[in-house]
Design a protein around this motif. Structure first.
Motif, PDB file in Angstrom:
ATOM      1  N   TYR A   1       0.789  -1.231   0.000  1.00  0.00           N
ATOM      2  CA  TYR A   1       0.000   0.000   0.000  1.00  0.00           C
ATOM      3  C   TYR A   1       0.820   1.280   0.000  1.00  0.00           C
ATOM      4  CZ  TYR A   1      -3.422  -3.578   0.773  1.00  0.00           C
ATOM      5  OH  TYR A   1      -4.169  -4.718   0.620  1.00  0.00           O
TER       6      TYR A   1
ATOM      7  N   PHE B   1      -5.261  -1.078  -5.703  1.00  0.00           N
ATOM      8  CA  PHE B   1      -6.242  -1.804  -4.883  1.00  0.00           C
ATOM      9  C   PHE B   1      -7.655  -1.253  -5.104  1.00  0.00           C
ATOM     10  CE2 PHE B   1      -8.543  -2.848  -0.919  1.00  0.00           C
ATOM     11  CZ  PHE B   1      -8.668  -4.199  -1.205  1.00  0.00           C
TER      12      PHE B   1
ATOM     13  N   ILE C   1      -8.847  -2.956  -8.018  1.00  0.00           N
ATOM     14  CA  ILE C   1      -9.210  -4.345  -7.674  1.00  0.00           C
ATOM     15  C   ILE C   1     -10.627  -4.388  -7.116  1.00  0.00           C
ATOM     16  CG2 ILE C   1      -8.764  -6.222  -6.009  1.00  0.00           C
ATOM     17  CD1 ILE C   1      -5.788  -5.792  -6.425  1.00  0.00           C
TER      18      ILE C   1
ATOM     19  N   TYR D   1     -13.516  -9.567  -8.281  1.00  0.00           N
ATOM     20  CA  TYR D   1     -13.262  -9.361  -6.851  1.00  0.00           C
ATOM     21  C   TYR D   1     -14.582  -9.095  -6.121  1.00  0.00           C
ATOM     22  CZ  TYR D   1     -10.763  -8.124  -2.616  1.00  0.00           C
ATOM     23  OH  TYR D   1     -10.297  -8.113  -1.332  1.00  0.00           O
TER      24      TYR D   1
ATOM     25  N   ALA E   1     -12.401  -8.096   5.054  1.00  0.00           N
ATOM     26  CA  ALA E   1     -11.551  -9.292   5.103  1.00  0.00           C
ATOM     27  C   ALA E   1     -10.095  -8.941   5.352  1.00  0.00           C
ATOM     28  CB  ALA E   1     -11.673 -10.114   3.818  1.00  0.00           C
ATOM     29  N   ASN E   2      -9.855  -7.789   5.953  1.00  0.00           N
ATOM     30  CA  ASN E   2      -8.483  -7.461   6.335  1.00  0.00           C
ATOM     31  C   ASN E   2      -7.913  -8.518   7.267  1.00  0.00           C
ATOM     32  OD1 ASN E   2      -8.107  -5.105   4.868  1.00  0.00           O
ATOM     33  ND2 ASN E   2      -9.103  -3.854   6.420  1.00  0.00           N
TER      34      ASN E   2
ATOM     35  N   ASN F   1      -5.568 -11.303   6.023  1.00  0.00           N
ATOM     36  CA  ASN F   1      -4.120 -11.188   5.825  1.00  0.00           C
ATOM     37  C   ASN F   1      -3.325 -11.797   6.977  1.00  0.00           C
ATOM     38  OD1 ASN F   1      -3.678  -8.090   3.880  1.00  0.00           O
ATOM     39  ND2 ASN F   1      -4.142 -10.168   3.255  1.00  0.00           N
TER      40      ASN F   1
ATOM     41  N   TYR G   1      -8.276 -13.634  -7.148  1.00  0.00           N
ATOM     42  CA  TYR G   1      -6.876 -13.300  -6.887  1.00  0.00           C
ATOM     43  C   TYR G   1      -5.990 -13.495  -8.113  1.00  0.00           C
ATOM     44  CZ  TYR G   1      -8.474 -12.687  -2.231  1.00  0.00           C
ATOM     45  OH  TYR G   1      -9.158 -12.206  -1.143  1.00  0.00           O
TER      46      TYR G   1
ATOM     47  N   PHE H   1      -0.679  -5.291  -9.046  1.00  0.00           N
ATOM     48  CA  PHE H   1      -0.677  -4.990  -7.605  1.00  0.00           C
ATOM     49  C   PHE H   1       0.512  -5.691  -6.932  1.00  0.00           C
ATOM     50  CE2 PHE H   1      -2.769  -5.991  -3.353  1.00  0.00           C
ATOM     51  CZ  PHE H   1      -2.817  -4.685  -2.900  1.00  0.00           C
TER      52      PHE H   1
ATOM     53  N   SER I   1      -4.665 -14.604   2.036  1.00  0.00           N
ATOM     54  CA  SER I   1      -6.026 -14.081   2.199  1.00  0.00           C
ATOM     55  C   SER I   1      -6.875 -15.254   2.671  1.00  0.00           C
ATOM     56  CB  SER I   1      -6.555 -13.532   0.873  1.00  0.00           C
ATOM     57  OG  SER I   1      -5.743 -12.473   0.415  1.00  0.00           O
TER      58      SER I   1
HETATM   59  C1  AVJ Z   1      -7.368  -5.864   1.465  1.00  0.00           C
HETATM   60  C2  AVJ Z   1      -6.519  -7.836   2.443  1.00  0.00           C
HETATM   61  C3  AVJ Z   1      -8.855  -7.641   2.047  1.00  0.00           C
HETATM   62  O1  AVJ Z   1      -6.921 -10.138   0.758  1.00  0.00           O
HETATM   63  O2  AVJ Z   1      -8.682  -9.784  -0.451  1.00  0.00           O
HETATM   64  C4  AVJ Z   1      -6.965  -8.179  -2.995  1.00  0.00           C
HETATM   65  C5  AVJ Z   1      -6.138  -7.584  -0.599  1.00  0.00           C
HETATM   66  N1  AVJ Z   1      -4.994  -8.808  -2.461  1.00  0.00           N
HETATM   67  N2  AVJ Z   1      -6.422  -8.824  -4.045  1.00  0.00           N
HETATM   68  C6  AVJ Z   1      -7.680  -9.398   0.135  1.00  0.00           C
HETATM   69  C7  AVJ Z   1      -6.053  -8.181  -1.989  1.00  0.00           C
HETATM   70  C8  AVJ Z   1      -5.233  -9.197  -3.730  1.00  0.00           C
HETATM   71  C9  AVJ Z   1      -7.406  -7.892   0.125  1.00  0.00           C
HETATM   72  N3  AVJ Z   1      -7.504  -7.310   1.515  1.00  0.00           N
END
Ligand code: AVJ
Length: 315
Positions: free
Chosen positions: A26, A34, A37, A43, A153-154, A157, A197, A207, A275
């Motif tokens: 980031y 992002f 995304i 997504y 969904a943080n 990680n 993903y 990304f 994730s």
């Molecule tokens: C921000 C962690 C929720 O894991 O889905 C999206 C980041 N990485 N595509 C996730 C992410 C690749 C995302 N988060």
């Protein structure tokens, strides 16, 4: 910041299986990618959570109000806060008394968020916090009632073990009447997860590769951005979606700020992200082990995603 960065890279690339922590994604450009995304058709999490917050804003308000306001609404990893804005707007329209404290490691994304909210919701009281969520949680104190948001969904990680540790820490800060709303991405058709993903348009690839560009800029590294590829895997047994950078040749990469050169064998990988996907059993088990009690569960229509409202369990 730079010290943290150097330490993270040194540790990650020095390990037997190379890795880099996903918070490195980031920087300004990473924030922008992002955001792209989140708009991709593949997504799904963002859309799902948007739907959840929109459909359940009345329920959430009722829970927040059942304790006396004013409260602090602390959002860990707020990002651009577009999803949360639905709820903030609703709370403001109901004249709920609260202070919004978005926490994010990215100064630029916080700046953008504050500017937008000041314009769209001038009555909102907002106190941005530019910190990692570890730091921010460590500094939570005061008697004021807290509602902690950890959305998008943080939590994915973290490995399941790290998530447990993090949730235990949160539960400590929910003393009194505090609540937390936590977003979990759920297990589903593995193909849907795999696509999220590894999109057709290559945005997730960009990304992932951007992380190397960041190391080139901030640490004087000499990664060739065309000599690494993006690879994403999903294991439906464990629920772990993992992203890798794959070295496309045998290569040595100097990193000036570390005064070191790292060797990458042909096809060697750098794990850049996990994730984690959950099922309800895992969610219940993790929360109860963390000392948290489920107050309510909110799903989107497809049951792809779940926001769980919790409080500290008694005893
Ligand atoms: C921000 C962690 C929720 O894991 O889905 C999206 C980041 N990485 N595509 C996730 C992410 C690749 C995302 N988060």
């Amino acid at each position: 910041m730079n010290r943290e960065l150097r330490k993270a890279v040194e540790e990650g690339l020095g390990a037997k299986h190379k890795s880099l922590p996903s918070w490195l994604f980031y920087d300004e450009k990473g924030d922008r990618i992002f955001q792209q995304i989140m708009h991709m058709s593949e997504y799904y999490p963002t859309r799902c959570e948007y739907e959840i917050l929109d459909h359940h804003k009345e329920d959430l308000l009722r829970y927040f109000e059942s304790q006396q306001s004013p409260f602090q609404l602390i959002e860990l990893g707020a990002g651009d806060g577009l999803k949360t804005e639905i709820l903030l707007r609703y709370l403001c329209s109901r004249h709920v008394r609260f202070t919004y404290r978005p926490v994010d490691i990215s100064a630029s994304v916080l700046e953008q968020l504050s500017r937008r909210l000041k314009k769209n919701l001038p009555e909102l009281e907002i106190q941005p916090v530019n910190k990692s969520y570890y730091e921010a949680v460590g500094e939570l104190h005061g008697d004021e009632k807290k509602v902690i948001f950890f959305l998008g969904a943080n939590i994915g990680n973290f490995t399941p073990q790290e998530a447990l540790a993090f949730l235990k820490n949160i539960s400590v800060h929910l003393e009194g009447q505090g609540l937390a709303l936590i977003g979990f991405d759920l297990k589903k058709d593995p193909r849907i997860i795999a696509r999220a993903y590894d999109d057709e348009g290559g945005i997730t690839k960009a990304f992932n590769i951007n992380l190397l560009r960041r190391l080139n800029r901030e640490l004087g590294a000499q990664f060739s951005l065309t000599q690494f590829d993006h690879y994403a895997s999903y294991d439906p047994e464990t629920g772990a979606a993992r992203s890798f950078l794959v070295s496309l040749k045998d290569q040595d990469v100097p990193i000036a700020a570390l005064k070191k050169t790292y060797h990458f064998a042909h096809w060697e990988t750098i794990n850049t992200e996990i994730s984690q996907k959950y099922d309800l059993l895992m969610i219940e088990k993790t929360l109860s082990e963390a000392g948290l009690e489920i107050v309510d569960l909110f799903f989107d229509a497809n049951h792809f995603f779940c926001d769980v409202l919790v409080k500290k369990s008694r005893q």
